[in-house]
Design a protein around this motif. Sequence first.
Motif, short mmCIF file in Angstrom:
data_model
loop_
_atom_site.label_atom_id
_atom_site.label_comp_id
_atom_site.label_asym_id
_atom_site.label_seq_id
_atom_site.Cartn_x
_atom_site.Cartn_y
_atom_site.Cartn_z
N SER A 1 34.16 44.03 34.76
CA SER A 1 33.37 44.95 35.59
C SER A 1 33.60 46.44 35.31
CB SER A 1 33.58 44.63 37.07
OG SER A 1 34.93 44.78 37.46
N PRO A 2 34.83 46.92 35.05
CA PRO A 2 34.98 48.36 34.80
C PRO A 2 34.28 48.84 33.53
CG PRO A 2 37.09 47.35 35.34
CD PRO A 2 36.14 46.24 35.09
N HIS A 3 33.93 47.92 32.65
CA HIS A 3 33.32 48.29 31.37
C HIS A 3 31.79 48.31 31.43
CE1 HIS A 3 37.21 47.83 29.29
NE2 HIS A 3 37.39 46.79 30.08
N ILE A 4 31.22 47.97 32.59
CA ILE A 4 29.76 47.86 32.71
C ILE A 4 29.23 49.04 33.52
CG2 ILE A 4 27.83 46.43 33.47
CD1 ILE A 4 29.48 45.18 31.23
N THR A 5 28.50 49.91 32.85
CA THR A 5 27.82 51.00 33.53
C THR A 5 26.61 50.44 34.27
OG1 THR A 5 28.49 52.44 31.70
CG2 THR A 5 26.82 53.29 33.20
N HIS A 6 26.30 51.00 35.41
CA HIS A 6 25.14 50.58 36.21
C HIS A 6 25.30 49.14 36.72
CE1 HIS A 6 23.27 54.26 34.93
NE2 HIS A 6 23.23 53.88 33.67
N LEU A 7 26.52 48.73 36.96
CA LEU A 7 26.75 47.41 37.54
C LEU A 7 26.34 47.44 39.01
CD1 LEU A 7 27.92 44.53 37.31
CD2 LEU A 7 30.16 45.50 37.91
N LYS A 8 25.53 46.45 39.42
CA LYS A 8 25.03 46.41 40.79
C LYS A 8 25.84 45.48 41.68
CE LYS A 8 21.55 49.14 39.98
NZ LYS A 8 21.53 50.52 40.55
N ARG A 9 26.36 44.38 41.12
CA ARG A 9 27.06 43.41 41.94
C ARG A 9 27.79 42.40 41.06
NH1 ARG A 9 21.87 42.54 41.53
NH2 ARG A 9 21.41 43.99 43.22
N ILE A 10 28.76 41.71 41.67
CA ILE A 10 29.46 40.59 41.04
C ILE A 10 29.27 39.37 41.93
CG2 ILE A 10 31.68 39.67 40.29
CD1 ILE A 10 32.65 42.56 39.95
N ILE A 11 28.94 38.24 41.31
CA ILE A 11 28.83 36.98 42.04
C ILE A 11 29.80 35.99 41.41
CG2 ILE A 11 27.33 35.05 42.68
CD1 ILE A 11 24.97 36.98 42.60
N SER A 12 30.72 35.52 42.23
CA SER A 12 31.75 34.58 41.77
C SER A 12 31.45 33.19 42.31
CB SER A 12 33.13 35.04 42.26
OG SER A 12 34.12 34.09 41.95
N LEU A 13 31.35 32.23 41.40
CA LEU A 13 31.12 30.84 41.78
C LEU A 13 32.46 30.11 41.74
CD1 LEU A 13 27.85 30.22 39.70
CD2 LEU A 13 28.05 30.99 42.09
N ASP A 14 33.15 30.11 42.87
CA ASP A 14 34.46 29.48 43.01
C ASP A 14 35.41 29.98 41.91
OD1 ASP A 14 35.84 27.87 44.82
OD2 ASP A 14 35.76 26.13 43.52
N GLY A 15 35.42 31.30 41.73
CA GLY A 15 36.13 31.91 40.62
C GLY A 15 37.64 31.85 40.72
N SER A 16 38.29 31.90 39.54
CA SER A 16 39.75 31.77 39.44
C SER A 16 40.50 33.05 39.76
CB SER A 16 40.12 31.32 38.01
OG SER A 16 39.51 30.09 37.69
N GLU A 17 39.78 34.10 40.15
CA GLU A 17 40.47 35.32 40.56
C GLU A 17 41.27 35.10 41.84
OE1 GLU A 17 36.17 35.73 42.02
OE2 GLU A 17 37.28 34.84 40.35
N PHE A 18 40.87 34.12 42.66
CA PHE A 18 41.69 33.66 43.78
C PHE A 18 42.55 32.51 43.25
CE2 PHE A 18 38.55 36.03 46.11
CZ PHE A 18 39.17 36.41 47.28
N HIS A 19 43.68 32.86 42.66
CA HIS A 19 44.50 31.84 42.00
C HIS A 19 45.28 31.02 43.02
CE1 HIS A 19 47.10 29.95 39.03
NE2 HIS A 19 48.14 30.30 39.78
N HIS A 20 45.25 29.70 42.84
CA HIS A 20 46.01 28.78 43.70
C HIS A 20 47.36 28.47 43.05
CE1 HIS A 20 41.94 28.27 45.25
NE2 HIS A 20 42.45 27.70 46.33
N TYR A 21 48.42 28.99 43.65
CA TYR A 21 49.76 28.71 43.13
C TYR A 21 50.17 27.29 43.48
CZ TYR A 21 50.63 33.57 41.87
OH TYR A 21 50.58 34.80 41.27
N SER A 22 50.81 26.63 42.53
CA SER A 22 51.15 25.21 42.75
C SER A 22 52.59 24.90 42.36
CB SER A 22 50.18 24.32 41.97
OG SER A 22 50.16 24.68 40.60
N GLY A 23 53.49 25.82 42.64
CA GLY A 23 54.90 25.49 42.50
C GLY A 23 55.52 25.79 41.16
N GLY A 24 55.24 26.95 40.60
CA GLY A 24 55.93 27.38 39.39
C GLY A 24 55.42 26.77 38.11
N SER A 25 54.16 26.36 38.08
CA SER A 25 53.59 25.78 36.87
C SER A 25 53.42 26.85 35.80
CB SER A 25 52.23 25.15 37.18
OG SER A 25 51.29 26.16 37.51
N ALA A 26 53.10 26.41 34.58
CA ALA A 26 52.85 27.35 33.48
C ALA A 26 51.65 28.25 33.81
CB ALA A 26 52.59 26.57 32.19
#
Length: 346
Positions: free
Chosen positions: A225-250
């Motif tokens: 997103s910071p590289h896109i001029t004239h960006l209007k919006r972002i739509i995330s479809l169950d995106g991995s930016e909300f990372h689910h931690y699961s106990g010290g995995s790789a």
Amino acid sequence: MRSLIFLVFIVLASCSHPTPRFDVGYRSVFLSDSSRIFNPELEATKLMHFRPIDIDVWYPTDSVSIPSETIEYGYFLGLLESRALKYLDNPAYKGFTAQMANDIVGQLKCSDTSRFLHYKTASYLNRNQSKGTFPLVIYLASYNGMGYENVPLMESLVKKGFVVASVNSIGRYPGDMTTKKEDLMEQVNDAIKVYSYCKSIPGVDTTNITLIGYSWGGLAAALLSPHITHLKRIISLDGSEFHHYSGGSAEDKDFDSLRSFSAFKDLKIKVPYFRFEQSAVDTSAHYDSVYNFKEKLANSQVSIQKVSGAEHIDFSSFRYIVNQSGNCPSKSLFIDSVVKIIATKE
């Protein structure tokens, strides 16, 4: 008096501008990014020495609907096999399309491999683009995925007058994506190159851009997103930016490494952010915590919606296409909502 009313009606009708309906064109574009090395073992004159980028572009084409001429879904699904063979010249990928189709159909328990592969999409191959100017949607695919995972979404957007460019999920040589930040940034850098290419397409409005990312692609879209001029919006479809931690995995360790990486650490999203996420509970997994990506959205309009009955796979179109091809009950859980967000907020 009736004549006058009728005349006024005719004038108003002639001045109205109904939303045109387009058919859907599709083309594949190959670029080579000479600023990045893909296969260092090849000489610079060889095709895969520099970073290869395959762009899938869906675009409006004038409506002369002939359903029998549209592309079968197997063509799109086969792009992974054909491109892997091109990148790697590895016979292990021969027959991969049928294997993947069989796995998807088996998982979703409807249709069969043949009907799934022969399902008729709404896309026409290499048609001329319609005249006019069309806003741009850049789509970032899921982990090791390609645009074929959401063909009906692309088609729905094009019918409303958008051009969609899909950025595939390709890691460092030999191309397999990993959860390492270095591979993630390859997809981001591919997207920057795709964005640059789209500026050269006549009729594409790059002053009105939406980013859509599914799963891993949602994380890539955030970093893009910071590289896109004239960006209007972002739509995330169950995106991995909300990372689910699961106990010290790789994967947890890789995400922690990303969090300390400047591109992510300094990320601040100011454009509207829309997220659709699964509501189904995964009882097979144990999550210690979920990274709160909202801290990156402090100055943004934020909408997060749980989609009733949706699992992670439902934010692709696999289930929809399988069910359509097998005449099973089906509905789109997110496509109409995504199209409405973009089409009503230009």
